[in-house]
Scaffold this motif. Sequence first.
Motif: not given
Length: 260
Positions: A131-137
């Motif tokens: 997915i786009e981006g880290f989960v944290l982000n």
Amino acid sequence: MEPSQVAIIGSGLIGRSWAMVFAAGGFKVKLYDIAQQQLTNALENIRKQMKELEESGFLKGALSAEQQLALISICTDLKAAVEGATFIQECTPENLELKKKIFETDPSTTERTYALMKKIGQSPVKLNREIEGFVLNRLQYAVISEAWRLVGEGLISPTDLDLVMSDGLGMRYAFIGPLETMHLNAEGISNYCERYREGMRLVLNTFGPVPEFSGEIEQKISQAMSEKIPVVPKVLDARRKWRDECLTGLAKLKKQMKSD
């Protein structure tokens, strides 16, 4: 027993941080970069950080700072850096084409990396697809987005908004996540949804579009933050140092609580 060896590709902030994590776990580390001076500076930075952590009692691992430093070597030859490595950590700049030149991912790599991260004291998670981006982000951006809207609509000041997080929501999230919070705030998830789903949907439907993060709202928030913490190198560095000390203390507290 001879410690296992890891190679870290890139000696920037992230690469240096990973070098410290692996050394704390007792691994030999070869830190690679294309420039010798970059590597020399990185090693000096690591030495300084380790000494400071040791003096404050926050150094991770069972080894002393000197013992951990002795496990880290630097290298400008990529072939030599990865030779004998049981794990390679890529820490190059966020450039897709550059990363494509480095990566060759085997499905089994995920499981082996997960096990290794657990071994060195990290908290790895698994994603089932890209997915786009880290989960944290993504979670962070969701909070930032609503914070920006609330301030932009004049509902709350920037400093008060931060206070809601630091002295309110953020307190519990340092120990449990949003889903467990739901679970504990009612008689389980299903009961929480039964009691609060309509209210949540009512509020969520009032959320506006994704902010532009520019213009008048940017200026308003920038002014408030600058009044609290002037954009002066010494002031910013002092505040970052305080932040890092708080995070280190929190990490130590969490570790103690888990052992109890």
